[in-house]
Design a protein around this motif. Sequence first.
Motif, short mmCIF file in Angstrom:
data_model
loop_
_atom_site.label_atom_id
_atom_site.label_comp_id
_atom_site.label_asym_id
_atom_site.label_seq_id
_atom_site.Cartn_x
_atom_site.Cartn_y
_atom_site.Cartn_z
N LEU A 11 -7.50 -8.79 5.01
CA LEU A 11 -6.89 -7.85 5.91
C LEU A 11 -7.64 -7.68 7.35
O LEU A 11 -8.92 -7.63 7.06
N LYS A 18 -12.58 -6.09 9.12
CA LYS A 18 -12.00 -7.16 8.18
C LYS A 18 -12.38 -7.17 7.02
O LYS A 18 -13.75 -7.10 6.67
N LYS A 110 0.05 -9.09 -0.95
CA LYS A 110 -0.13 -8.34 0.53
C LYS A 110 1.02 -7.87 0.94
O LYS A 110 2.02 -8.41 1.00
N ASN A 113 -0.03 -3.46 5.47
CA ASN A 113 -1.46 -3.71 6.06
C ASN A 113 -2.28 -3.13 4.58
O ASN A 113 -3.45 -2.67 4.61
N GLU A 114 -1.68 -3.29 3.52
CA GLU A 114 -2.24 -3.38 2.11
C GLU A 114 -2.33 -4.23 1.37
O GLU A 114 -1.31 -5.33 1.28
N VAL A 115 -3.28 -4.45 0.40
CA VAL A 115 -3.35 -5.44 -0.63
C VAL A 115 -3.36 -4.70 -1.90
O VAL A 115 -4.21 -3.79 -2.09
N GLY A 139 -6.37 -0.54 1.64
CA GLY A 139 -5.76 -0.66 3.01
C GLY A 139 -6.88 -0.45 3.99
O GLY A 139 -7.91 0.23 3.72
#
Length: 320
Positions: A11, A18, A110, A113-115, A139
């Motif tokens: 991300l 990062k 993914k 903006n989140e995993v 996130g």
Amino acid sequence: MTQPVEDFITLDGADGLKAVFSPAGAQLVALYIPTKSGGPVQTVIGSSGRLDAPEGDSWAGAICGRYANRIAGASFSLDGVTYHLPANEGSKQLHGGADGFGHLSWKAEKAGNEVVFRLDSPDGDMGYPGALEVKAAYGLNGHTLYLEMTATTTKPTVVNLTHHVYWNLLGKGDILGHMMQIPASRYTPVNADLIPVGPLADVAGTRFDFREKRPIAGPYDHNFALDAGRGALHLGARAIEPVTGRTLEVWTTEPGMQLYTGEHFTPAIKAPFSELLKNAGFALEPQTFPNAPNEPSYPSSVLRPGETYRHRIEWRFSGF
């Protein structure tokens, strides 16, 4: 099976953060933060991002469960039934056992903006009752990395999920000179097996008093009873690297904060994104208290069908 490195997920935040993740233990493998000089610093210590790998610390950066920290005698009673758990630290169970959540491969995706990681833990897994469905969403929001963990069960059970990342805000050396502040007036004294004994103790006049910031110095592997208790998101700890001024605040919805100072780290432990030496990183693990299933006076860790376990952690960075 060793987790392949190509499974890593990245991300990139809009404000310079990062983060790198792995399905192995839903692990945070690396976190780069911007610096005043412009170059990023990697602040996560000891994470390998792989299962069954010879390098790295086996818990570093992972989500621990079903029950993070220690359960005395590897057993507990709930609703009149005693449950026996496989011990993995002497006579105790630590972090959910040898095949706890930090040692399993999670499903990952993914999404924006989140995993998002998901794990299904069957009834009886590592001795715990109830089939557990777990979701963990990481996130980035500005200079904050967050983790939202939820779980539901099919039977009454105990749940205590935490994140076991090790931090070093300088990215190298040891962390004993980092300044630490923990808003806790009490802590849980422990015996030689690191199991809480007796009632909560006042930190006043002891080396456990971090209500005002001071150097970590160490060693620590202790739980602090946060003054805010369980509930709304609150400050659980603040760490400051004194040379650069880089600051990390850990916010949580849980009542406890375990501080561990990486006493077991040695240069023999290799990790792909960091170098290790004794005290190379500090862990701040928000959670309920160690051995709470066996201590009725501690905040409850019981989860019942129809309820949802929720724990949010935010790591807020500043001083760039």
